[in-house]
Design an enzyme around this catalytic site. Structure first.
Site, mmCIF file in Angstrom:
data_model
loop_
_atom_site.group_PDB
_atom_site.id
_atom_site.type_symbol
_atom_site.label_atom_id
_atom_site.label_comp_id
_atom_site.label_asym_id
_atom_site.label_seq_id
_atom_site.Cartn_x
_atom_site.Cartn_y
_atom_site.Cartn_z
ATOM 1 N N ARG A 102 0.880 -1.177 0.000
ATOM 2 C CA ARG A 102 0.000 0.000 0.000
ATOM 3 C C ARG A 102 0.913 1.221 0.000
ATOM 4 O O ARG A 102 1.712 1.404 0.926
ATOM 5 C CB ARG A 102 -0.903 0.005 1.229
ATOM 6 C CG ARG A 102 -1.536 1.374 1.485
ATOM 7 C CD ARG A 102 -2.613 1.369 2.537
ATOM 8 N NE ARG A 102 -3.803 0.690 2.049
ATOM 9 C CZ ARG A 102 -4.994 0.774 2.630
ATOM 10 N NH1 ARG A 102 -5.159 1.504 3.719
ATOM 11 N NH2 ARG A 102 -6.029 0.119 2.135
ATOM 12 N N HIS A 129 -7.528 0.725 -6.198
ATOM 13 C CA HIS A 129 -7.720 -0.137 -5.025
ATOM 14 C C HIS A 129 -8.425 -1.405 -5.508
ATOM 15 O O HIS A 129 -9.587 -1.656 -5.180
ATOM 16 C CB HIS A 129 -8.563 0.616 -3.985
ATOM 17 C CG HIS A 129 -8.475 0.058 -2.597
ATOM 18 N ND1 HIS A 129 -7.701 -1.039 -2.268
ATOM 19 C CD2 HIS A 129 -9.074 0.459 -1.430
ATOM 20 C CE1 HIS A 129 -7.831 -1.291 -0.970
ATOM 21 N NE2 HIS A 129 -8.650 -0.402 -0.447
ATOM 22 N N GLN A 132 -10.252 -3.941 -3.153
ATOM 23 C CA GLN A 132 -11.528 -3.398 -2.678
ATOM 24 C C GLN A 132 -12.629 -3.668 -3.704
ATOM 25 O O GLN A 132 -13.728 -4.114 -3.354
ATOM 26 C CB GLN A 132 -11.383 -1.892 -2.437
ATOM 27 C CG GLN A 132 -12.639 -1.243 -1.909
ATOM 28 C CD GLN A 132 -12.948 -1.643 -0.480
ATOM 29 O OE1 GLN A 132 -12.082 -1.571 0.381
ATOM 30 N NE2 GLN A 132 -14.174 -2.071 -0.220
ATOM 31 N N ASP A 224 -17.340 7.415 -0.909
ATOM 32 C CA ASP A 224 -16.062 7.271 -0.201
ATOM 33 C C ASP A 224 -15.704 8.642 0.372
ATOM 34 O O ASP A 224 -16.358 9.658 0.076
ATOM 35 C CB ASP A 224 -14.981 6.758 -1.178
ATOM 36 C CG ASP A 224 -13.639 6.466 -0.504
ATOM 37 O OD1 ASP A 224 -13.593 6.364 0.736
ATOM 38 O OD2 ASP A 224 -12.627 6.349 -1.234
ATOM 39 N N CYS A 264 -16.280 1.818 1.101
ATOM 40 C CA CYS A 264 -15.093 0.979 1.360
ATOM 41 C C CYS A 264 -14.650 1.065 2.812
ATOM 42 O O CYS A 264 -13.969 0.163 3.298
ATOM 43 C CB CYS A 264 -13.965 1.394 0.436
ATOM 44 S SG CYS A 264 -13.509 3.132 0.612
ATOM 45 N N ARG A 292 -13.426 -8.572 1.943
ATOM 46 C CA ARG A 292 -12.008 -8.324 1.637
ATOM 47 C C ARG A 292 -11.225 -9.607 1.920
ATOM 48 O O ARG A 292 -10.353 -10.007 1.151
ATOM 49 C CB ARG A 292 -11.461 -7.178 2.500
ATOM 50 C CG ARG A 292 -12.043 -5.804 2.199
ATOM 51 C CD ARG A 292 -11.605 -5.284 0.846
ATOM 52 N NE ARG A 292 -10.156 -5.195 0.729
ATOM 53 C CZ ARG A 292 -9.394 -4.199 1.216
ATOM 54 N NH1 ARG A 292 -9.967 -3.164 1.804
ATOM 55 N NH2 ARG A 292 -8.083 -4.202 1.080
HETATM 56 N N1 CP Z 1 -11.176 -0.097 2.785
HETATM 57 C C1 CP Z 1 -9.886 -0.150 3.178
HETATM 58 O O1 CP Z 1 -8.958 -0.398 2.391
HETATM 59 O O2 CP Z 1 -9.693 0.043 4.514
HETATM 60 P P1 CP Z 1 -8.283 0.282 5.240
HETATM 61 O O3 CP Z 1 -7.743 1.584 4.743
HETATM 62 O O4 CP Z 1 -8.592 0.299 6.698
HETATM 63 O O5 CP Z 1 -7.362 -0.852 4.868
HETATM 64 N N1 NVA Z 2 -10.009 6.782 -1.059
HETATM 65 C C1 NVA Z 2 -9.585 6.348 0.253
HETATM 66 C C2 NVA Z 2 -9.794 4.881 0.428
HETATM 67 C C3 NVA Z 2 -9.420 4.320 1.771
HETATM 68 C C4 NVA Z 2 -9.580 2.845 1.867
HETATM 69 C C5 NVA Z 2 -8.143 6.728 0.490
HETATM 70 O O1 NVA Z 2 -7.324 6.542 -0.428
HETATM 71 O O2 NVA Z 2 -7.829 7.223 1.573
#
Ligand code: CP
Ligand code: NVA
Length: 305
Positions: A102, A129, A132, A224, A264, A292
Site C-alpha cells: 500500500r 484499489h 476493494q 467514499d 469501502c 475483503r
Molecule cells: N477499505 C480499506 O482499504 O480500509 P483500510 O484503509 O482500513 O485498509
Molecule cells: N479513497 C480512500 C480509500 C481508503 C480505503 C483513500 O485513499 O484514503
C-alpha cells in the site's frame, strides 16, 4: 491466470475476474478446504499509509491458507528514502513468496512488480484499489444474485476506489454513473478505458455533476471519503465542494427501493454519508469489509500458488 501480479483490474479479463469471484465464493463457503493451500508461504505486507481492513484481512487471510505474514510499517522501510524500491524488491524476493504493498504513486507498485521475482499485490495506491473492487463486486453478487445489467452509482470524489469500481464494472457488465463535482471527475484515461472496454460487456458510463441524476434508479449507491490519505491538507476546503454530494436519506431515496448502500470504509459520518443511510438495512458496508478477506484469499491463492 496470465498475470502473476495483482496491480490493477485492467490487467485481467472478465473471465479471469469472474473466476476470482467464484473462487472467493467457494473459499468463503468452505474455508477448511483451503487451509493448506499456501502452506509455509510468507507474504510481506508493506504499508506506507494507515490501514485497518487491508492489514487485518491480508494477515488473517494468509494464515487461514496455511501461510504467514510480515508487517512492515511506513517507518520501518521508508521506501525510496532509506532504501530504493529496487533494493527492497531484491531483498524481499529472497525471503518471501509474495509482496502486498500500500503506497502513494501507482508507479511504485509497478516498479516493485517489475523488479521482484515474486507476485506483487496492490493494497491501494493513489490511482487504484483493486482488492476493494473485487470484495465489492463479490458483495453485490451475493446480495443481487447477478452483476450484469445492474446500475452502480458512485457519488463524491473520483479517486482510487471509484477508478477500480469503474474498471471492474466495465469487465462485469455493470452500468456506472459517477456523480462528482467539476474538477473531481474521473480522468480522461480512466473514462476512455471504461467506455471502450465496457462496450464489450454492455456496460455504459454516465458522468455528471448532478448527484441525483447519478443515483436515479441505481441498484447500488457507493461513496467514499472526500479527502483520501495524502490529501489531509485539502480536507477542510473539500468539505465545502462536496457538501451537495452527501449520501443522505433524501438522495438515497432516488435509487431503486431495494438499492444497496456501499462504502469501502473508513467512513466520515455526517460528511459523505449520514447515519440514517450507513446504519440502514440497505447498508452492506460490513459485508464489504468481511469480503475483503475472502476475495483476497482467492487473489493470493491464484497469484502465489
Ligand atoms: N477499505 C480499506 O482499504 O480500509 P483500510 O484503509 O482500513 O485498509
Ligand atoms: N479513497 C480512500 C480509500 C481508503 C480505503 C483513500 O485513499 O484514503
Amino acid at each position: 491466470m496470465r498475470v502473476s501480479d495483482f496491480l490493477t483490474i485492467r490487467d485481467f479479463t472478465s473471465q479471469e475476474l469472474l473466476h476470482l469471484l467464484d473462487l472467493a465464493r467457494d473459499i468463503k463457503a468452505t474455508p477448511a478446504q483451503y487451509q493448506d493451500a499456501l502452506k509455509g508461504k510468507t507474504l510481506a505486507l508493506i504499508f506506507e499509509k494507515p490501514s485497518l481492513r487491508t492489514r487485518v484481512s491480508f494477515d488473517v487471510g494468509i494464515q487461514q491458507l496455511g501461510g504467514f505474514s510480515v508487517y512492515l510499517s511506513p517507518a520501518e522501510i521508508n521506501l525510496g528514502k532509506r532504501e530504493s524500491v529496487f533494493d527492497v524488491a531484491k531483498n524481499l524476493e529472497r525471503m518471501v513468496q509474495g509482496i502486498m504493498i500500500r503506497t502513494f504513486g501507482h508507479d511504485i507498485v509497478e516498479k516493485m512488480a517489475e523488479y521482484a521475482s515474486v507476485p506483487v499485490i496492490n493494497g491501494l495506491t493513489d490511482f487504484s484499489h483493486p482488492c476493494q473492487a473485487m470484495a465489492d463486486f463479490l458483495t453485490i453478487r451475493e446480495h443481487k444474485g447477478t452483476l450484469e445489467g445492474l446500475k452502480l452509482a458512485y457519488v463524491g470524489d473520483s479517486n482510487n476506489v471509484s477508478n477500480s469500481l469503474m474498471f471492474a464494472a466495465a469487465r462485469f457488465g455493470v452500468h456506472v454513473a459517477i456523480g462528482s463535482p467539476a474538477g473531481y471527475q474521473p480522468t480522461a484515461d480512466v473514462t476512455a478505458w471504461t467506455r471502450d472496454e465496457g462496450r464489450k460487456t454492455g456496460s455504459t458510463l454516465l458522468i455528471t455533476t448532478d448527484p441525483a441524476e447519478a443515483v436515479e434508479d441505481a441498484d447500488v449507491v457507493y461513496t467514499d471519503t472526500w479527502a483520501s490519505m495524502g490529501q489531509e491538507a485539502e480536507a477542510y476546503a473539500r468539505k465545502a465542494v462536496f457538501r451537495p454530494y452527501q449520501v443522505n436519506a433524501h438522495l438515497f431515496r432516488k435509487a431503486k427501493k431495494d438499492a444497496l448502500f456501499m462504502h469501502c470504509l473508513p467512513a466520515h459520518r455526517g460528511d459523505e454519508v449520514t447515519d440514517d443511510v450507513i446504519d440502514s438495512p440497505h447498508s452492506v458496508v460490513f459485508d464489504e469489509a468481511e469480503n475483503r478477506l475472502h476475495a483476497q484469499k482467492a487473489i493470493m491463492l491464484e497469484m502465489m500458488k
